[in-house]
Design an enzyme around this catalytic site. Structure first.
Site, PDB file in Angstrom:
ATOM      1  N   GLN A 109      41.621  35.030  31.472  1.00 52.93           N
ATOM      2  CA  GLN A 109      41.816  36.270  31.541  1.00 52.93           C
ATOM      3  C   GLN A 109      40.635  37.361  31.887  1.00 52.93           C
ATOM      4  OE1 GLN A 109      42.786  37.566  27.500  1.00 52.93           O
ATOM      5  NE2 GLN A 109      43.971  39.331  27.733  1.00 52.93           N
ATOM      6  N   SER A 112      38.310  42.067  29.274  1.00 49.86           N
ATOM      7  CA  SER A 112      37.385  42.999  28.638  1.00 49.86           C
ATOM      8  C   SER A 112      36.286  43.025  29.545  1.00 49.86           C
ATOM      9  CB  SER A 112      37.048  42.022  27.437  1.00 49.86           C
ATOM     10  OG  SER A 112      37.923  42.094  26.615  1.00 49.86           O
ATOM     11  N   GLU A 227      49.945  37.741  24.256  1.00 49.22           N
ATOM     12  CA  GLU A 227      48.631  37.246  23.741  1.00 49.22           C
ATOM     13  C   GLU A 227      48.856  37.123  22.031  1.00 49.22           C
ATOM     14  OE1 GLU A 227      44.109  37.579  24.383  1.00 49.22           O
ATOM     15  OE2 GLU A 227      45.355  39.346  24.348  1.00 49.22           O
ATOM     16  N   GLU A 360      39.953  45.514  14.145  1.00 47.11           N
ATOM     17  CA  GLU A 360      39.852  47.134  13.968  1.00 47.11           C
ATOM     18  C   GLU A 360      40.887  47.761  14.939  1.00 47.11           C
ATOM     19  OE1 GLU A 360      36.204  45.372  12.635  1.00 47.11           O
ATOM     20  OE2 GLU A 360      37.343  45.084  14.631  1.00 47.11           O
TER      21      GLU A 360
END
Length: 390
Positions: A109, A112, A227, A360
């Protein structure tokens, strides 16, 4: 389900598991429609109910059926496959799904980035159109199994003049292409399961674009929802996973027990069972459609629970729990933690609250999309990405 059970029995009769080559055997299972039974005929499925998949998988496990490359399932099965099924062209589905399932081609993946972790939509990796190709430049990080992957699911910015969510496109990137540089990221465990990936002038054919130009965020959301279900709501038996390992230690070593540890173990055992049953209900709900934000709650609970269980496991082992037998830098070919010691599991599970969406961010999703609480004020949603301060 009776018809499916008959198909499984017939398949096993015609394809013995003993001594079978895993790739060939899994290819035959795919061709028979018994890979993902809810996928369409010809794409590894039979158009059956998604709820039937667990029973089919259990039947093959009971028959000691061949399993895919251990590096393949999490990202390939859980994220790439459902995204390709939903957004891919017929040619893309035919090309990618079968070798993905057999484990011949491992997926990673490429989402990020160092400057766009929690806020993925601010990513800066660029893809510029050049005829029938896109030229990609940028950097990705925390790329699980990137060092063994053949393909990567990649989100890149194709129009910086649009707001951050609107100028993205989604691609299937060949990790063997020139310009793809995969470098290890050594983790707190000492190993490098994760990687950083540098993309320098990588040429991706437009035929490997998934979804329309500019709809990358829409496609990526499907990947992310799948995911979180894959990580937090996978099928499991009672006392599977970390709670089973810790409970086994408790039963086999009465000399390690204290009243305080007993109380903590019971509380965590109940929490693990509640998560398992909730995950089962979530998977049943998926039979009616695509995963929703509920997967974020399951993944959040999964991370919190795993860290609490491994903390108890270390304490239960006393001084031995502080030992760490091997700090060798290596690049594993699978995310194996079950056979490792308590110290390794404790350190590895610290990553659960970061990978697959930070805890978060998941709390924000739960507040916004499940609890319908007021949104946090955002001043960057309608501003062109190129004008955002960085």
């Amino acid at each position: 389900m009776t018809d499916l059970a008959t198909k499984v029995e017939q398949f096993l009769a015609e394809h013995p598991t003993a001594g079978a080559d895993p790739v060939q055997w899994l290819g035959a299972r795919f061709d028979a429609g018994l890979a993902w039974v809810h996928f369409p005929v010809g794409l590894g499925g039979l158009g059956a109910s998604r709820s039937a998949q667990q029973a089919v998988d259990e039947a093959f496990l009971a028959a000691d059926a061949p399993q895919p490359n251990p590096a393949a399932p999490v990202i390939g099965y859980g994220m790439a496959a459902p995204t390709i099924l939903k957004f891919g062209t017929d040619e893309q589905k035919q090309r990618f799904l079968r070798p993905l399932y057999t484990g011949e081609e491992v997926w990673c993946q490429l989402f990020s980035e160092p400057g766009a972790g929690s806020d993925l939509a601010t990513l800066a990796t660029r893809a510029v159109r050049d005829g029938d190709e896109w030229v990609v430049d940028g950097q990705k990080v925390w790329t699980t199994m990137g060092h063994v992957a053949r393909w990567g699911i990649l989100v890149a910015r194709t129009d910086p003049s649009l707001p951050k969510h609107q100028g993205l496109s989604y691609f299937l990137c060949d990790m063997t292409d020139p310009g793809v540089d995969v470098r290890p990221l050594r983790q707190i465990t000492g190993e490098a399961e994760f990687n950083e990936v540098f993309l320098s002038g990588v040429r991706v054919p437009d035929a490997h674009r998934l979804g329309a130009v500019g709809e990358g965020w829409k496609v990526a959301t499907t990947t992310l929802m799948n995911e979180r279900v894959t990580i937090g709501a996978h099928a499991a038996e009672r006392e599977d996973g970390l709670i089973g390992i810790t409970a086994k230690t408790w039963r086999e070593h009465p000399e390690l027990r204290t009243p305080g540890l007993h109380d903590r173990l019971l509380r965590l055992w109940v929490d693990a069972e509640a998560l398992r049953l909730t995950a089962e209900r979530l998977r049943q709900g998926l039979a009616a459609g695509q995963p929703g934000p509920e997967g974020s709650a399951a993944k959040l609970t999964f991370a919190t629970l795993n860290q609490a269980i491994t903390g108890l496991d270390v304490e239960l082992h006393g001084e031995d729990g502080l030992s760490y037998h091997d700090w060798t830098m290596r690049r594993p070919t699978d995310a194996d933690w079950a056979s490792r010691d308590a110290g390794f599991r404790y350190l590895r599970m610290k990553g659960n609250s970061i990978e697959g969406g930070t805890s978060e961010i998941l709390r924000n999703i739960i507040a916004d999309r499940i609890l319908q609480l007021p949104k946090e004020p955002r001043g960057d949603v309608d501003i062109p990405w190129k004008d955002l301060p960085r």
